[in-house]
Enzyme design. Structure first.
Site, PDB file in Angstrom:
ATOM      1  N   CYS A 189       3.083   0.911   2.494  1.00 40.52           N
ATOM      2  CA  CYS A 189       1.712   1.065   2.600  1.00 40.52           C
ATOM      3  C   CYS A 189       1.097   1.579   0.994  1.00 40.52           C
ATOM      4  CB  CYS A 189       0.980   1.663   3.805  1.00 40.52           C
ATOM      5  SG  CYS A 189      -0.559   1.087   3.701  1.00 40.52           S
ATOM      6  N   HIS A 240       3.425   0.008   8.784  1.00 39.48           N
ATOM      7  CA  HIS A 240       3.639   1.465   9.264  1.00 39.48           C
ATOM      8  C   HIS A 240       4.554   1.269  10.500  1.00 39.48           C
ATOM      9  CE1 HIS A 240       1.295   3.671   6.755  1.00 39.48           C
ATOM     10  NE2 HIS A 240       0.159   2.933   6.975  1.00 39.48           N
TER      11      HIS A 240
HETATM   12  N1  LIG Z   1      -2.069   3.772   5.044  1.00 38.61           N
HETATM   13  C1  LIG Z   1      -2.081   3.734   3.776  1.00 38.61           C
HETATM   14  O1  LIG Z   1      -1.127   4.300   3.027  1.00 38.61           O
HETATM   15  C2  LIG Z   1      -3.172   2.985   3.091  1.00 38.61           C
HETATM   16  C3  LIG Z   1      -3.172   2.824   1.540  1.00 38.61           C
HETATM   17  C4  LIG Z   1      -4.348   2.695   0.856  1.00 38.61           C
HETATM   18  N2  LIG Z   1      -5.037   4.052   0.909  1.00 38.61           N
HETATM   19  C5  LIG Z   1      -5.250   1.596   1.285  1.00 38.61           C
HETATM   20  O2  LIG Z   1      -6.107   1.999   2.046  1.00 38.61           O
HETATM   21  O3  LIG Z   1      -4.837   0.551   1.060  1.00 38.61           O
END
Ligand SMILES: NC(=O)CC[C@H](N)C(=O)O
Length: 492
Positions: free
Chosen positions: A329, A431
Site C-alpha cells: 500500500c 493488505h
Molecule cells: N493503507 C495505506 O498504506 C494507504 C496508503 C496511502 N496513505 C493512501 O491512502 O493511498
C-alpha cells in the site's frame, strides 16, 4: 435495566479491547447475540467491513469473537491521525475529511449523533451491546462534549466496569484516582472493577482487593492473570513478540511513524520459521532476506522519515545484493518515481520523489478505495486475498507486469501492483496478504529463494484459538453471572 455494558480503562492499554473481545466470546457461547461497540476509536489499524466501510481493527476482532460479521455501527467514529495535530475523520465507515484536533473537539456534538444512532440500531438488532471506552475517563480536560467514555455512558445510562493493569504497578491509586475524578453521577454508573495482567501470589493481593471494595462499595469482578502466549490483533501499538524456533527467513519491517495496518505482518511474526524484526528510528536495516515497507497514513511524511534514517541507502544495497523487497500500500507507493498530493489529502507538500525502484507514480485522490479483494498471481501461482484501503491511484509502465490479476474486482480494476523484471521486488495494494495461507506459503518460498517450503500459519485458525483461550480465562477468573445480572440479562 439496560442490555449495554461499557468497559473503561484507567489508562490506554489497560486491556479494554481484550476484555471486550473475551466477554463477547463468553456471551456468544451462552447463546446471546452480542455486538461489540466502540463509540470513538483513534487508530491507524483499520479493517474493511463486508459492505466496504472502515472500522477499527479491534472492533473487527471483537466481531469475530461475538460470531457476527463486522459492521460500521460497531465503531461509528474512527480517527486516523496523519499528523501530530490532525486526523482523518471516518464516520459510519466513510472518510469525511481531515480535521485538526481543536476543530474536531467542537465537532463532537455532531459526532455524538452518529454514535447514538449506531448504538440505537445495535440495541434494536442484538440482545446486548459490549462497549469499549477509549484511553481513560479521567482526562478531565477532554470531558466536555466527550463521546468516548463517560460522555457516552451518562447519555445512555449504562453500567460501567473499570479495568486496570496491575503489571505496571499503582493499580489501587489508578482505580481510586480515576473514580475520584468522576462526577457523582458518573461514579454511580461504575458497577465494578477488573484487575488485569496479574502475576504472582493471589493470596498477597486479597487484602488490597478487600480494601478497595470496602473503600468504594463496589465489587472487584475478577482478577485476570497475565496471559502469556496471547497473540491477538493489537489495536494500535505494534506487537513486538516474535515466535522464532528454527529461523529460516529473516524479515525486516520498517517502523514508519504513520504505519498503518501493521497486523499485515502478524502471520509472519507468529511463524516459527520467520525471524521478523521491526527496524526503528536510528537503527539501520541489517542483513535480511526480505525488507517490507508497510502501509502509511502519510506517505510523503513517512518517505521523508525513511530518507532521514538513510534507509533508502540500505534498501538500494539490499536490492543490489539480490535481496527481496515488498512494498504494501503506502510502502508500494514509495517504491515508484513520485507521490503527488495536489489536494493535500495527507501532506502539506505537493509532491515527493519516491525510491525510483520501478517506473510508476501515485497521485492521492479524494475518493478512498475500500474493498475486500481476491485475484490470481501468476508469479506465485496462487490465489491471493486481502483488502484495500487507500486514496492513492498508481499508474505507469512497471504496472504492466502486475502482481495480481482480477476477474470481477468491485471497482472493475483489472490488476494490482507490480513485480520487477528480475522478480526481486513486489509492490501491492493488498493488505492482509500473508493471512491467506496459500499465498503466504508462496510468498515465503519467493522470499527465501526456495528454502522455506512449509505450510504458512493460518491466522484465522490461530485467532479463533486465541479468542477461545481468552474467553476461557474470562470464564475462569471473572464473575460472569454478576456481569450478566448487571446488564439485566438474568436476575441473580
Ligand atoms: N493503507 C495505506 O498504506 C494507504 C496508503 C496511502 N496513505 C493512501 O491512502 O493511498
Amino acid at each position: 435495566m439496560t442490555t449495554t455494558l461499557m468497559v473503561q480503562g484507567t489508562t490506554s492499554d489497560a486491556g479494554k479491547s481484550t476484555l471486550v473481545a473475551g466477554l463477547c466470546r463468553v456471551f456468544a457461547r451462552r447463546g446471546y447475540r452480542i455486538a461489540p461497540f466502540k463509540p470513538q476509536n483513534m487508530a491507524l489499524n483499520s479493517a474493511v467491513t463486508p459492505e466496504g466501510g472502515e472500522i477499527g481493527r479491534a472492533q473487527a476482532l471483537q466481531a469475530t469473537a461475538a460470531g457476527v460479521p463486522p459492521h460500521t455501527d460497531f465503531n461509528p467514529i474512527l480517527l486516523k491521525p496523519n499528523s501530530d495535530t490532525g486526523a482523518q475523520v471516518i464516520i459510519h465507515g466513510r472518510a469525511i475529511s481531515n480535521m485538526e484536533a481543536a476543530v474536531y473537539h467542537d465537532y463532537k456534538k455532531v459526532a455524538m449523533e452518529a454514535v447514538l444512532s449506531s448504538h440505537r440500531r445495535l440495541n434494536e438488532s442484538y440482545d446486548c451491546v459490549m462497549v469499549e471506552g477509549a484511553g481513560s475517563p479521567a482526562e478531565i480536560n477532554l470531558r466536555e462534549n466527550d463521546i468516548a467514555n463517560m460522555g457516552f455512558a451518562t447519555e445512555i445510562k449504562c453500567p460501567v466496569i473499570i479495568i486496570a493493569d496491575i503489571d505496571k504497578g499503582g493499580v489501587f491509586a489508578h482505580l481510586i484516582g480515576t473514580l475520584m475524578l468522576l462526577s457523582e453521577d458518573e461514579q454511580e454508573l461504575v458497577k465494578g472493577f477488573v484487575i488485569n495482567r496479574f502475576r504472582g501470589d493471589i493470596g498477597l493481593l486479597q487484602s488490597g482487593l478487600d480494601w478497595l471494595e470496602k473503600k468504594t462499595g463496589k465489587p472487584v469482578l475478577g482478577v485476570l492473570p497475565y496471559l502469556h502466549n496471547l497473540y491477538l490483533d493489537a489495536e494500535d501499538a505494534v506487537a513486538a513478540e516474535n515466535i522464532v524456533s528454527k529461523p529460516t527467513l529473516k524479515v525486516a519491517v520498517l517502523l514508519l511513524p504513520h504505519i498503518s495496518n501493521h497486523t499485515d505482518f502478524d502471520a509472519l511474526r507468529l511463524n516459527p520459521s520467520v525471524d521478523l524484526c521491526y527496524v526503528r528510528h536510528t537503527q539501520r536495516i541489517s542483513n535480511v532476506d526480505l525488507i517490507a515497507i508497510p502501509g502509511s497514513k502519510n506517505v510523503i511524511s513517512d518517505l521523508n522519515f525513511l530518507y532521514s534514517e538513510c534507509w533508502d541507502q540500505d534498501i538500494q544495497r539490499h536490492v543490489r545484493y539480490g535481496g527481496k523487497l515488498i512494498g504494501i500500500c503506502g510502502g508500494f507507493q514509495m517504491l515508484g518515481e513520485y507521490i503527488y498530493d495536489p489536494l493535500h489529502i495527507e501532506s502539506t507538500e505537493k509532491e515527493m520523489k519516491g525510491l525510483g525502484l520501478a517506473e510508476f507514480s501515485t497521485e492521492l485522490t479524494e475518493s478512498k478505495t475500500l474493498n475486500h479483494v481476491c485475484g490470481f498471481s501468476k508469479m506465485l501461482n496462487s490465489t491471493v486475498t486481502g483488502y484495500e484501503i487507500h486514496c492513492g491511484r498508481s499508474y505507469g509502465s512497471a504496472l504492466r507486469k502486475s502482481f495480481v490479476d482480477f476477474e470481477g474486482h468491485p471497482d472493475g480494476v483489472l490488476s494490482d501492483g507490480f513485480i520487477s523484471e528480475d522478480d526481486q521486488i513486489i509492490g501491492t495494494y493488498f493488505h492482509g496478504l500473508f493471512d491467506d495461507p496459500s499465498a503466504s506459503q508462496a510468498l515465503l518460498l519467493w522470499a527465501s529463494n526456495g528454502r522455506l517450503d512449509t505450510p504458512a500459519i493460518d491466522i484465522d485458525i490461530k485467532r479463533e484459538q486465541q479468542i477461545d483461550f481468552l474467553a476461557d480465562a474470562c470464564e475462569q477468573h471473572l464473575n460472569i453471572r454478576k456481569i450478566e445480572s448487571m446488564m439485566g440479562l438474568i436476575t441473580e
